[in-house]
Motif scaffolding. Structure first.
Motif, PDB file in Angstrom:
ATOM      1  N   CYS A  99       0.803  -1.229   0.000  1.00  0.00           N
ATOM      2  CA  CYS A  99       0.000   0.000   0.000  1.00  0.00           C
ATOM      3  C   CYS A  99       0.832   1.272   0.000  1.00  0.00           C
ATOM      4  CB  CYS A  99      -0.968  -0.002   1.188  1.00  0.00           C
ATOM      5  SG  CYS A  99      -2.584  -0.675   0.768  1.00  0.00           S
TER       6      CYS A  99
ATOM      7  N   ASP B  28      -6.056  11.385   0.135  1.00  0.00           N
ATOM      8  CA  ASP B  28      -6.470  10.302  -0.750  1.00  0.00           C
ATOM      9  C   ASP B  28      -6.288   8.960  -0.050  1.00  0.00           C
ATOM     10  OD1 ASP B  28      -6.823  12.296  -2.593  1.00  0.00           O
ATOM     11  OD2 ASP B  28      -4.870  11.999  -3.529  1.00  0.00           O
ATOM     12  N   SER B  29      -6.995   7.958  -0.523  1.00  0.00           N
ATOM     13  CA  SER B  29      -6.865   6.631   0.077  1.00  0.00           C
ATOM     14  C   SER B  29      -6.925   5.547  -0.988  1.00  0.00           C
ATOM     15  CB  SER B  29      -7.966   6.393   1.117  1.00  0.00           C
ATOM     16  OG  SER B  29      -9.241   6.326   0.497  1.00  0.00           O
TER      17      SER B  29
ATOM     18  N   THR C 238      -7.542   1.280  -1.312  1.00  0.00           N
ATOM     19  CA  THR C 238      -7.951   0.032  -0.675  1.00  0.00           C
ATOM     20  C   THR C 238      -7.697  -1.121  -1.632  1.00  0.00           C
ATOM     21  OG1 THR C 238      -9.692   1.151   0.588  1.00  0.00           O
ATOM     22  CG2 THR C 238      -9.857  -1.243   0.370  1.00  0.00           C
TER      23      THR C 238
ATOM     24  N   VAL D 174      -5.491  -0.977   3.530  1.00  0.00           N
ATOM     25  CA  VAL D 174      -5.844   0.401   3.200  1.00  0.00           C
ATOM     26  C   VAL D 174      -4.631   1.286   3.480  1.00  0.00           C
ATOM     27  CG1 VAL D 174      -7.422   2.324   3.652  1.00  0.00           C
ATOM     28  CG2 VAL D 174      -8.239  -0.035   3.872  1.00  0.00           C
TER      29      VAL D 174
ATOM     30  N   ASP E  34      -2.887   5.519   2.797  1.00  0.00           N
ATOM     31  CA  ASP E  34      -3.174   6.887   2.369  1.00  0.00           C
ATOM     32  C   ASP E  34      -1.886   7.602   1.997  1.00  0.00           C
ATOM     33  OD1 ASP E  34      -1.924   7.875   4.702  1.00  0.00           O
ATOM     34  OD2 ASP E  34      -3.805   7.984   5.809  1.00  0.00           O
TER      35      ASP E  34
END
Length: 267
Positions: free
Chosen positions: A7, A18-19, A21, A36, A38
């Motif tokens: 990630c 922003d993210s 997943t 998840v 960011d």
């Protein structure tokens, strides 16, 4: 742990709000795998069944492919602050996280990608000793000569966990896997496992349940909600006129998880 490692690498160029997943659901005994991240390099993740105990594979390594399974899809959701999030999915090809990430980029985003991930586990305690990875992607303008240099750089590269165990820093790993290129370090950032659950988010979820859902909760003395990512529990008491939410012990405190490195390479 592998999917949490990818990630911050995959999301290094985005902004803090922003993210991203990633979810794999391959029908294996580990169940759903979720991570998840960011733009601030915060990551969190969970699996449906963390107590899976499988024999090592034929290479003497953790059998991630069997644990995840192959009968399903990898799902990617990018929330970039636009009107609608970007959603995509591709079939799982092996259950090995790095292979499926590579296949996703090739199929869904048409981006040639090299992804390598690794986890080193203590055989006695089953604790994770080391985990990390790298992600290399070609720009649309990359020619065959650039591709050849990338391939040459990767020849004989040791596994990620071996390089980490030998004490290589992330910067040194970048220089190793792209040895044929001059390199400029653009940015580094600490990676932290951090869950953002809160009573405010639980409250918003309760509002989403609607009046009928709240009436149903009011029939019980209390309702318990547990966060999948950090195991924090919220006790919800719904009475005629108000809602009370109590949070319990935070079982997995935020902790440093490493660093990611953003580099620019020159032909």
């Amino acid at each position: 742990t592998e999917i949490k490692s990818i990630c911050p690498q995959d999301f290094a160029i985005y902004s803090g709000d922003d993210s991203l997943t990633l979810q794999l659901n391959g029908g294996g005994p580990i169940g759903k795998v979720v991570a998840v991240g960011d733009g601030n390099a915060n990551v969190k993740g969970y699996v449906s069944n963390p107590l899976v105990d499988l024999p090592l594979n034929e290479k003497g390594k953790l059998d991630v492919g069997t644990a995840v399974g192959k009968s399903g899809n990898i799902y990617v959701l990018k929330d970039l602050g636009l009107k609608e999030p970007y959603c995509a999915q591709t079939p799982i090809i092996s259950g090995e996280i790095a292979e499926d990430i590579t296949a996703y980029y090739a199929t869904s985003e048409q981006t040639p990608t090299v992804c390598a991930l690794g986890v080193l586990v203590d055989p006695q305690t089953e604790n994770v000793l080391l985990a990390g990875g790298f992600l290399i992607q070609l720009l649309p303008t990359a020619g065959e000569d650039t591709i050849s240099l990338v391939e040459k750089s990767l020849e004989g590269v040791k596994p990620v966990t071996t390089m980490l165990a030998e004490g290589l820093t992330p910067e040194e790993i970048c220089k190793t896997v792209l040895s044929e290129f001059p390199m400029q370090l653009l940015d580094t950032q600490n990676v932290e496992y951090k869950c953002d659950c809160s009573t405010e988010r639980v409250t918003r979820a309760l509002i989403g349940a609607g009046e009928d859902g709240l009436r149903e909760m009011a029939e019980d003395e209390q309702t318990e909600v547990c966060c999948h990512f950090c195991n924090k529990k919220y006790i919800i008491i719904v009475s005629k006129n108000k809602i009370k939410i109590f949070s319990c012990v935070f079982n997995v405190p935020p902790r440093p998880a490493g660093i990611w490195v953003l580099v620019k390479v020159f032909k």
